[in-house]
Design an enzyme around this catalytic site. Structure first.
Site, PDB file in Angstrom:
ATOM      1  N   GLY A  18       0.845  -1.194   0.000  1.00  0.00           N
ATOM      2  CA  GLY A  18       0.000   0.000   0.000  1.00  0.00           C
ATOM      3  C   GLY A  18       0.869   1.228   0.000  1.00  0.00           C
ATOM      4  O   GLY A  18       2.069   1.187  -0.267  1.00  0.00           O
ATOM      5  N   GLY A  19       0.259   2.364   0.298  1.00  0.00           N
ATOM      6  CA  GLY A  19       1.007   3.602   0.316  1.00  0.00           C
ATOM      7  C   GLY A  19       0.294   4.663   1.118  1.00  0.00           C
ATOM      8  O   GLY A  19      -0.882   4.529   1.451  1.00  0.00           O
ATOM      9  N   GLY A  20       1.015   5.721   1.441  1.00  0.00           N
ATOM     10  CA  GLY A  20       0.448   6.816   2.209  1.00  0.00           C
ATOM     11  C   GLY A  20       0.865   8.140   1.615  1.00  0.00           C
ATOM     12  O   GLY A  20       1.256   8.240   0.457  1.00  0.00           O
ATOM     13  N   GLY A  21       0.780   9.199   2.434  1.00  0.00           N
ATOM     14  CA  GLY A  21       1.067  10.534   1.949  1.00  0.00           C
ATOM     15  C   GLY A  21       2.516  10.750   1.593  1.00  0.00           C
ATOM     16  O   GLY A  21       2.834  11.537   0.712  1.00  0.00           O
ATOM     17  N   MET A  22       3.423  10.047   2.300  1.00  0.00           N
ATOM     18  CA  MET A  22       4.835  10.332   2.034  1.00  0.00           C
ATOM     19  C   MET A  22       5.650   9.095   1.710  1.00  0.00           C
ATOM     20  O   MET A  22       6.848   9.209   1.472  1.00  0.00           O
ATOM     21  CB  MET A  22       5.457  11.036   3.249  1.00  0.00           C
ATOM     22  CG  MET A  22       5.581  10.185   4.499  1.00  0.00           C
ATOM     23  SD  MET A  22       6.436  11.059   5.828  1.00  0.00           S
ATOM     24  CE  MET A  22       6.558   9.738   7.046  1.00  0.00           C
ATOM     25  N   ALA A  23       5.063   7.918   1.702  1.00  0.00           N
ATOM     26  CA  ALA A  23       5.858   6.708   1.464  1.00  0.00           C
ATOM     27  C   ALA A  23       5.015   5.629   0.798  1.00  0.00           C
ATOM     28  O   ALA A  23       3.791   5.640   0.880  1.00  0.00           O
ATOM     29  CB  ALA A  23       6.431   6.187   2.785  1.00  0.00           C
ATOM     30  N   VAL A  25       4.691   1.331   0.596  1.00  0.00           N
ATOM     31  CA  VAL A  25       5.033   0.145   1.385  1.00  0.00           C
ATOM     32  C   VAL A  25       5.047  -1.065   0.459  1.00  0.00           C
ATOM     33  O   VAL A  25       4.081  -1.305  -0.273  1.00  0.00           O
ATOM     34  CB  VAL A  25       4.042  -0.080   2.541  1.00  0.00           C
ATOM     35  CG1 VAL A  25       4.478  -1.285   3.383  1.00  0.00           C
ATOM     36  CG2 VAL A  25       3.967   1.163   3.419  1.00  0.00           C
ATOM     37  N   LYS A  40       9.078   0.178   3.925  1.00  0.00           N
ATOM     38  CA  LYS A  40       8.480   1.486   3.652  1.00  0.00           C
ATOM     39  C   LYS A  40       9.546   2.361   3.009  1.00  0.00           C
ATOM     40  O   LYS A  40      10.595   2.619   3.602  1.00  0.00           O
ATOM     41  CB  LYS A  40       7.954   2.120   4.939  1.00  0.00           C
ATOM     42  CG  LYS A  40       7.327   3.497   4.729  1.00  0.00           C
ATOM     43  CD  LYS A  40       6.767   4.077   6.025  1.00  0.00           C
ATOM     44  CE  LYS A  40       5.448   3.447   6.375  1.00  0.00           C
ATOM     45  NZ  LYS A  40       4.773   4.199   7.480  1.00  0.00           N
ATOM     46  N   ASP A 134      -1.456  10.466  15.588  1.00  0.00           N
ATOM     47  CA  ASP A 134      -2.187  10.101  14.367  1.00  0.00           C
ATOM     48  C   ASP A 134      -2.884   8.759  14.546  1.00  0.00           C
ATOM     49  O   ASP A 134      -2.894   7.932  13.641  1.00  0.00           O
ATOM     50  CB  ASP A 134      -1.225  10.057  13.177  1.00  0.00           C
ATOM     51  CG  ASP A 134      -1.976  10.033  11.843  1.00  0.00           C
ATOM     52  OD1 ASP A 134      -3.148  10.460  11.813  1.00  0.00           O
ATOM     53  OD2 ASP A 134      -1.399   9.577  10.848  1.00  0.00           O
TER      54      ASP A 134
END
Length: 665
Positions: A18-23, A25, A40, A134
């Protein structure tokens, strides 16, 4: 990052997670320790952003400081080709957000088990002076065994890092943001507790408490509106469990749990029977006295003797006047002015005193506080805090408000009344009850459909009856005219199954006589047939119909198959001719005739052994043994059942020279 690439020559990328705002995975395999890991990797567009890189490294540092079974472990950190990466424990499962979506409604005990693991992990973070900031279901993972793991400490703050500040930016997911963070304040341990309360709310209701078209509108709701009651979505939730949500999500920090351990201990006991009658939690800040500030009154104008004295004309210059006359004339006028001044001053003082008494003794205007959802005692305390008194208390059935809690007030909430006035309460007597009817003798299925529509829970117990037709109700466990609440009532009906029945017995191993005795004892009719069987002894039951366990009634028919033993198969006797070849072998033999000796060659016989396998012989036993000095034909007798095959084996001088396993007539 392409699949198959090796980071640091050790971590082989095998897939994406998956992924997020800055990285991003990735799923990778640790080639040295032979295990799957999650990697990550900082996104390419942040490679030159030093603030993001520091934040990324801070996540690794924060996680490595904590070792806990409910926190995702960090194994390694590194950089390759300007790619910052963190190697973490791979959790095979899903995140809590998807878990809630796929499993809602979740049993209360399961909710508490999940939250207990989350709270335990956050307590460890707080013990290490780390605030997550968070906390949200997307950052909480659940593996296939139900073990919870917290991840993503990317915006976590160590309390010792006082140089890190927050300026008008909302960090983390706004749906779980504490009011103080939404206002732009610094996050504390109790900010995490607020987020935990919102997560518990979502586990119990299936959705977040506040939603909106923008992050700003949601943030405003966090510090302007109270979190909705979870019991509005599920009346079955125990009050003690709802109180954990209310206390964790209190707007004022002082009203929340002081520590995560305190919340964890309160949650662990929320389902205990001892807390079943617990009153609803009301923050202390809501019960404080409201100070009414009086407006500043303007000062009254003071009347002076100069304004009250009559004007006196002075004699014109040059006019001759008798001084005594003037003196005598002036004296009475001064007395009159003084008397008038004293009278007016006295009237003013009396008026001022009366006005002050009226102002300070008259009751103040008070707005009726919101008492809905409080108990009578809580409402009395709240009224006292506003200098109001409790009036009449009237009970009324209500399906929405729990028994003993205030439905509304008279005057209504927000109405303006005088101080020391009374406020009447309308208190819920619980859900509306109905008088239960007598349903004996009626069709169970029809009654069941009717009661389920009325929200009753209906259960059935079967009982035989020689007089009541099958399917009709024999009795009920709630008396006629008893007052009950439909949605909270379980009714159990005893229903007739007709005449008494019994379970069919397993007749395996019974003899024919045993079967007949069982039939006679239970008033049954039996049909007996016989069949050959290689497995069941002669005279015993092979099968039955109906099978064991089925319900039978007197007069029922059954059938039984009895074994006749194995079927006899006729034997066939025949012979098989076999040619045995002689293997030539010579040896020297010495002989003497009269006076001389001579030597000659002589044939050595072969030793023959024969084995056979048929109905009368076994291949492991010698059938025949003899010697031959030339090729010899023999006949081997066999006795076989029809369709069976025989075997033979011939050994010559210890060596097998022939074997046949397909001998047939």
């Amino acid at each position: 990052m392409e699949i198959g690439r090796k980071l640091n020559g050790r971590y082989k990328i095998t897939g994406t997670v998956g992924g997020g705002g800055m990285a991003h995975v990735y799923l990778a395999h640790d080639l040295i320790l032979d295990r799957d890991v999650a990697v990550k990797v900082l996104r390419y567009d942040f490679r030159d952003d030093q603030d993001t890189i520091r934040r990324f490294k801070r996540e690794a540092l924060a996680a490595t400081e904590m070792v806990h079974p409910n926190i995702v472990s960090v194994y390694d950190i590194g950089e390759e080709d300007n790619n910052q990466y963190i190697v973490m424990e791979y959790v095979k499962g899903t995140d809590l957000k998807k878990y809630i979506h796929n499993h809602f409604p979740i049993p209360y005990q399961k909710v508490i088990d999940i939250m207990d693991q989350v709270l335990s992990a956050v307590a460890t973070a707080h013990h290490n002076r780390i605030i997550h900031r968070d906390l949200k279901p997307q950052n909480i993972l659940i593996d296939e065994d139900g073990v919870v793991k917290i991840t993503d400490f990317g915006i976590a703050v160590a309390l010792s890092q006082t140089s890190i500040t927050q300026t008008n930016s909302l960090l983390g997911s706004v749906h779980y943001l504490s009011p103080e963070q939404a206002r732009g304040g610094m996050a504390t341990n109790q900010s995490d507790i607020y987020s935990l309360g919102i997560i518990l709310y979502e586990l119990l209701t299936g959705h977040v408490p506040f939603d909106g078209e923008s992050a700003v509108s949601i943030a405003l709701k966090h510090f302007q509106e109270s979190v909705p009651f979870v019991k509005e979505y599920d009346q079955r939730i125990p009050q003690a469990l709802e109180n954990v949500v209310l206390k964790a999500t209190a707007k004022e920090v002082a009203d929340r749990y002081r520590t995560v351990h305190e919340m964890q201990n309160d949650l662990a006991t929320s389902l205990l029977p001892q807390r079943s009658n617990e009153p609803k939690f009301v923050p202390a800040s809501m019960l404080e006295n409201t100070k009414v500030l009086e407006p500043i009154k303007p000062k009254e104008a003071v009347v002076t003797d100069s304004s009250l004295a009559e004007s006196k004309e002075l004699p014109e210059k040059g006019t001759e006047t008798n001084k005594d006359e003037i003196k005598n004339e002036k004296k009475p006028k001064n007395k009159k002015a003084k008397a008038l001044w004293l009278t007016l001053l006295g009237l003013f003082l009396v008026g001022a005193i009366v006005f002050a008494v009226l102002v300070f003794s008259s009751p103040k205007d008070i707005s009726v506080p919101d008492l809905t959802g409080m108990t009578k005692n809580e409402a009395t305390k709240a009224l006292s805090a506003y200098n109001l008194a409790l009036g009449d208390v009237v009970e009324e059935a209500n399906n929405e408000v729990e028994k003993g809690l205030v439905i509304r007030t008279d005057p209504k909430t927000g109405a303006t009344i005088k101080e020391d006035s009374t406020v009447d309460l309308l208190v819920s007597s619980g859900k509306e009850t109905v008088a239960f009817s007598d349903y004996t003798g009626k069709s169970y299925e029809e009654v069941r459909a009717q009661l389920i529509e009325q929200k009753f829970t209906v259960k059935r117990v079967d009982e035989s009856s020689d007089t009541v037709e099958a399917g009709l109700i024999l009795s009920q466990d709630i008396d006629e005219d008893e007052e009950v609440i439909p949605e909270e009532t379980t009714i159990t009906f005893t229903v007739s199954t007709g005449k008494a029945g019994f379970e069919m017995r397993d007749l395996s191993g019974y003899s024919e006589k045993g079967v007949q005795d069982y039939v006679d004892d239970n008033n049954l009719n039996v049909t007996i047939t016989k069949e050959y069987s290689n497995d069941i002894a002669d005279g015993q039951v092979i099968s039955q119909e109906p099978t064991a366990g089925e319900i039978l009634y007197g007069g029922s028919n059954i059938s039984v198959v009895i074994s006749q033993g194995p079927e006899e198969i006729p034997l066939k006797t025949f012979t098989k001719k076999v040619e045995i070849p002689y293997k030539k072998s010579e040896e020297k033999v010495s002989s003497s005739i009269s006076t001389g000796e001579s030597t000659e060659m002589q044939l050595v016989p072969n030793s023959i052994t024969v084995y056979i396998d048929d109905e009368e012989h076994k291949l492991g036993t010698i059938y025949q043994q003899f010697e031959i000095s030339e090729n010899t034909e023999i006949e081997i007798p066999f006795v076989l059942q029809e369709g069976k095959k025989g075997s033979y084996r011939i050994i010559r001088d210890g060596e097998m020279i022939e074997e046949n396993t397909e001998v047939t007539p």
